[in-house]
Design a protein around this motif. Structure first.
Motif, mmCIF file in Angstrom:
data_model
loop_
_atom_site.group_PDB
_atom_site.id
_atom_site.type_symbol
_atom_site.label_atom_id
_atom_site.label_comp_id
_atom_site.label_asym_id
_atom_site.label_seq_id
_atom_site.Cartn_x
_atom_site.Cartn_y
_atom_site.Cartn_z
ATOM 1 N N ALA A 1 0.837 -1.199 0.000
ATOM 2 C CA ALA A 1 0.000 0.000 0.000
ATOM 3 C C ALA A 1 0.875 1.254 0.000
ATOM 4 C CB ALA A 1 -0.924 -0.001 1.216
ATOM 5 N N ILE A 2 1.929 1.252 0.828
ATOM 6 C CA ILE A 2 2.815 2.426 0.863
ATOM 7 C C ILE A 2 3.479 2.606 -0.500
ATOM 8 C CG2 ILE A 2 4.766 3.520 2.012
ATOM 9 C CD1 ILE A 2 4.226 1.771 4.449
ATOM 10 N N SER A 3 3.948 1.487 -1.085
ATOM 11 C CA SER A 3 4.599 1.573 -2.391
ATOM 12 C C SER A 3 3.672 2.190 -3.424
ATOM 13 C CB SER A 3 5.002 0.187 -2.891
ATOM 14 O OG SER A 3 5.834 -0.426 -1.961
ATOM 15 N N LEU A 4 2.407 1.751 -3.409
ATOM 16 C CA LEU A 4 1.455 2.246 -4.393
ATOM 17 C C LEU A 4 1.274 3.757 -4.258
ATOM 18 C CD1 LEU A 4 -0.431 1.208 -6.639
ATOM 19 C CD2 LEU A 4 -2.290 1.317 -4.964
ATOM 20 N N VAL A 5 1.103 4.184 -3.020
ATOM 21 C CA VAL A 5 0.910 5.620 -2.800
ATOM 22 C C VAL A 5 2.139 6.400 -3.262
ATOM 23 C CG1 VAL A 5 0.613 7.394 -1.027
ATOM 24 C CG2 VAL A 5 -0.731 5.301 -0.930
ATOM 25 N N MET A 6 3.323 5.853 -2.948
ATOM 26 C CA MET A 6 4.571 6.475 -3.394
ATOM 27 C C MET A 6 4.607 6.622 -4.906
ATOM 28 S SD MET A 6 7.099 7.336 -1.467
ATOM 29 C CE MET A 6 8.420 6.986 -2.617
ATOM 30 N N MET A 7 4.241 5.530 -5.582
ATOM 31 C CA MET A 7 4.281 5.551 -7.043
ATOM 32 C C MET A 7 3.353 6.626 -7.585
ATOM 33 S SD MET A 7 4.516 1.787 -8.674
ATOM 34 C CE MET A 7 3.951 0.767 -7.336
ATOM 35 N N ILE A 8 2.178 6.715 -6.968
ATOM 36 C CA ILE A 8 1.226 7.726 -7.439
ATOM 37 C C ILE A 8 1.780 9.126 -7.206
ATOM 38 C CG2 ILE A 8 -1.067 8.699 -7.007
ATOM 39 C CD1 ILE A 8 -1.944 5.736 -6.466
ATOM 40 N N LEU A 9 2.391 9.325 -6.033
ATOM 41 C CA LEU A 9 2.997 10.630 -5.738
ATOM 42 C C LEU A 9 4.063 10.983 -6.782
ATOM 43 C CD1 LEU A 9 3.495 10.740 -1.862
ATOM 44 C CD2 LEU A 9 1.960 12.117 -3.280
ATOM 45 N N ILE A 10 4.906 10.003 -7.095
ATOM 46 C CA ILE A 10 5.984 10.256 -8.061
ATOM 47 C C ILE A 10 5.402 10.553 -9.442
ATOM 48 C CG2 ILE A 10 7.906 9.158 -9.309
ATOM 49 C CD1 ILE A 10 8.620 7.777 -6.654
ATOM 50 N N LEU A 11 4.350 9.770 -9.815
ATOM 51 C CA LEU A 11 3.728 10.012 -11.119
ATOM 52 C C LEU A 11 3.180 11.432 -11.204
ATOM 53 C CD1 LEU A 11 1.854 6.715 -12.052
ATOM 54 C CD2 LEU A 11 3.766 7.828 -13.240
ATOM 55 N N ILE A 12 2.547 11.874 -10.111
ATOM 56 C CA ILE A 12 1.985 13.231 -10.110
ATOM 57 C C ILE A 12 3.105 14.256 -10.275
ATOM 58 C CG2 ILE A 12 0.824 14.968 -8.688
ATOM 59 C CD1 ILE A 12 -0.803 12.636 -7.461
ATOM 60 N N SER A 13 4.203 14.063 -9.525
ATOM 61 C CA SER A 13 5.268 15.065 -9.641
ATOM 62 C C SER A 13 5.926 15.030 -11.015
ATOM 63 C CB SER A 13 6.302 14.924 -8.514
ATOM 64 O OG SER A 13 6.579 13.585 -8.266
ATOM 65 N N LEU A 14 6.013 13.832 -11.624
ATOM 66 C CA LEU A 14 6.556 13.760 -12.982
ATOM 67 C C LEU A 14 5.654 14.497 -13.965
ATOM 68 C CD1 LEU A 14 7.947 10.134 -13.461
ATOM 69 C CD2 LEU A 14 9.161 12.253 -12.960
ATOM 70 N N ALA A 15 4.349 14.323 -13.771
ATOM 71 C CA ALA A 15 3.404 14.994 -14.665
ATOM 72 C C ALA A 15 3.577 16.504 -14.561
ATOM 73 C CB ALA A 15 1.975 14.587 -14.320
ATOM 74 N N ILE A 16 3.760 16.995 -13.324
ATOM 75 C CA ILE A 16 3.952 18.441 -13.139
ATOM 76 C C ILE A 16 5.241 18.899 -13.829
ATOM 77 C CG2 ILE A 16 4.344 20.255 -11.436
ATOM 78 C CD1 ILE A 16 2.591 18.583 -9.507
#
Lengths: 276, 372
Positions: free
Chosen positions: A245-260
């Motif tokens: 679960a932590i990994s998934l949230v991390m991945m989503i956070l990273i994806l969002i920052s990459l998109a920005i």
């Protein structure tokens, strides 16, 4: 035409197999564990329980932002300096920059401990000089230092490439039109090296937000980063689900920052206004 | 006229190689001056010293009588149109042109007005928001000119600005540049290796070779009164033959004595004699001052171009009269078409058309000298 595309498809097969085995499948496992309990039933508890780790998330994000920023502050001038050197000097600086990367990360971290520890090399020198010893290992500063030391070549390289590509005549044109040296930097070099800055930041931010070993060693066990937490969860089978679960949230956070970040670098392609 | 830029004894070396050797040049306000020379002659370096991109090793560069050697490019009242334009790829057409004004924090409405004015001048109205990377060469060129002129510099430097354009566009831009220069009254310093471009546009032409200024003058002076074999050959076509000045107004070359209008040389001084291809007339062989054989004929549209072998020396002659190949012809030259030059380091290097033709056999012809 048909034959050609068949050949093209064949070339892609190893990549597709590789991706399926080592990228898609693990992601599916992460998804599976995230939404199941240790007994195997479907649940949202793992995600909902993450509030417990909010502080660790915050520290990790904070520290990786600070480390990335430090890398940029040190890396940009260095990249600029190397890009403006002679061909011979460039080769030497490049080797010096890459040299530490030829040593394993664990060994580098251990040697940093040996240097910075309370009874380490640095403090013995300070004592020998009759100066007060400094306490470094075990502080956040030491961890940030470790991250910066390990990842800043990844900041320098893309920025260096971007600055080197800039046509020298553009700099002459800028000073011809009235730019002082500082203005040549802000009006021409910085905007034209934006793509390098964006990839540099991405390449430092992503590994540093998920780093785990550096914080354990240089942090002296006084605090945890999210990478450490994930590692700990996967050490016993019963907590796999929380780790996932932590990994998934991390991945989503990273994806969002990459998109920005990508929005920033896209802006470069369309010619815009001069900054004031 | 008032001097705006003066170069005094400028010397510049790169890696021990002397690129500029004692350059002395006065440039007057509001003139269109062209620095002309082959590649490597130092013309671009001269321009870069005026622009502030190079510092001379020794010598002085004056602007309005004040020394500017140590003034950086961005504080000189001089702007440059660069070779290959050097437009800012991250800015659109409007912002490229507005660049200098934005730096000076000029109010927005004035910027808009002045950029419009410039766009009108270079006929690019409506291109404001275009990406400069997608413009054609000619359009990029116009943006570069507008960008350099918007802050009303006293002097505009142009470094082979038309080099990358095709012939037709180049002709149009030549006229346009000349027009812009006359309208704005800005001093244009133009660098090119194209002699035709130099003659067409300039008030003054400066011919350079090997880091030295060979001659400064109006296009007509440079063409009619070249000072040495280099200039005579570089500007237009020239037959340059060895001669001896018998006395003022009398010169001997190709084994004959001729009447000319030049004087002021020593008695029996060895000289270079220049005769332009278009100043030679064909006459019957028995009436000719010189007699030769036509070795090649090329149709050039307005006229024919002949290579005529006169005593082993190949002359280029341009005429609207047709003479067939291998025909024997007499030629006649008017006294004022004979231009006498002092011998120089360039004597004997230029002005012989034996290797001009595509046919290599005419080369060997030159070696077997037949006396008339």
């Amino acid at each position: 035409m048909k034959k050609k595309s068949l050949g093209g498809a064949l070339v892609a097969v190893p990549h597709i197999v590789w991706s399926a085995l080592f990228i898609i499948a693990p992601l599916l496992f992460v998804l599976y564990y995230t939404f199941t309990s240790p007994e195997g039933g479907f649940t949202f508890d793992n995600i909902l329980g993450l509030t417990e780790y909010a502080d660790i998330f915050r520290t990790s994000i904070e520290m990786s932002i600070i480390a990335t920023f430090c890398c940029f502050l040190i890396g940009y001038p260095l990249a600029y300096f190397i890009a403006r050197s002679t061909e011979r000097q460039k080769k030497i600086f490049m080797i010096l920059l890459m040299l530490p990367m030829w040593t394993n990360l664990l060994i580098r971290t251990y040697s940093m401990m040996a240097i910075l520890d309370d009874g380490g090399f640095l403090n013995s020198i300070l004592l020998a000089l009759d100066l007060a010893p400094v306490h470094i290992v075990g502080t956040k500063g030491a961890v940030i230092f470790g991250i910066v030391y390990d990842f800043f070549p990844y900041m320098v390289l893309p920025i260096y490439t971007a600055i080197e590509k800039i046509d020298r005549r553009l700099l002459e044109a800028a000073s011809d039109l009235g730019c002082s040296n500082a203005q040549v930097m802000t009006q021409v070099i910085l905007p034209l090296s934006k793509s390098g800055i964006v990839s540099g930041i991405t390449m430092v931010f992503v590994p540093s937000i998920s780093t785990f070993y550096i914080s354990q060693k240089l942090g002296g066990g006084t605090f945890e980063l999210i990478g450490d937490t994930i590692e700990r969860q996967f050490q016993s089978y019963s907590t796999y689900n929380i780790g996932a679960a932590i990994s998934l949230v991390m991945m989503i956070l990273i994806l969002i920052s990459l998109a920005i970040m990508n929005r920033f670098s896209d802006g470069e392609e369309t010619a815009g206004r001069l900054k004031r | 006229m008032q001097k705006i830029i003066e170069l005094h004894n400028i010397i510049k070396e790169f890696d021990g190689e002397r690129i500029l050797d004692n350059i002395d040049l006065d440039i007057y306000d509001k003139e269109f001056i062209t620095i002309l020379g082959p590649s490597g002659c130092g013309k671009t370096t001269t321009l870069r010293i005026i622009g502030g991109f190079e510092t001379p090793d020794s010598g002085e560069c004056l602007f309005d009588g004040k020394r500017i050697n140590d003034i950086p490019a961005y504080r000189r009242n001089v702007n440059t149109v660069f070779q290959k334009y050097a437009l800012f790829p991250h800015l659109n057409v409007f912002e490229n042109i507005a660049f200098a004004l934005r730096l000076k924090k000029v109010p927005e409405d004035e910027i808009i007005r002045r950029v419009r004015e410039m766009l009108d001048m270079v006929a690019l109205r409506g291109f404001e928001h275009k990406n400069v990377n997608y413009l054609s060469g000619g359009q990029q060129q116009r943006v570069a000119i507008a960008r350099a002129l918007i802050s009303h510099p006293r002097v505009l430097l142009l470094d082979e600005p038309l080099g990358a354009l095709d012939l037709k566009l180049r002709k149009d831009m030549q006229n346009e540049l000349k027009h812009i220069q006359q309208r704005t009254g800005i001093t244009f310093i133009y660098v090119t290796h194209d002699q035709e471009e130099a003659l067409t546009m300039s008030d003054t032409v400066v011919v350079m070779a090997d880091g030295k200024i060979q001659q400064v003058g109006t296009p007509i002076d440079i063409y009619n009164e070249p000072v040495n074999a280099f200039v005579a050959d570089f500007i237009g076509e020239s037959n340059i033959v060895d001669g001896v000045m018998i006395e003022d107004g009398r010169v001997r070359f190709s084994g004959k004595e001729f009447v000319c209008v030049d004087g002021g040389f020593g008695k029996n001084e060895a000289v270079d004699v220049v005769v332009r291809p278009e100043d030679v007339d064909f006459v019957a062989p028995e009436k000719g001052m010189l007699v030769g054989t036509v070795t090649s004929v090329t149709f050039k549209g307005v006229h024919y171009e002949f290579i005529v072998d006169i005593g082993g020396f190949k002359w280029m002659i341009q005429s609207t009269d047709f003479v067939d190949q291998d025909e024997r012809v007499g030629i006649s030259i008017d006294p004022d078409a004979i231009h006498i030059m002092k011998k120089s380091e360039y004597s004997g290097k230029y002005g012989d058309y034996s290797s001009f033709s595509d046919e290599l056999d005419s080369l060997s012809d030159a070696d077997t000298v037949e006396e008339e």
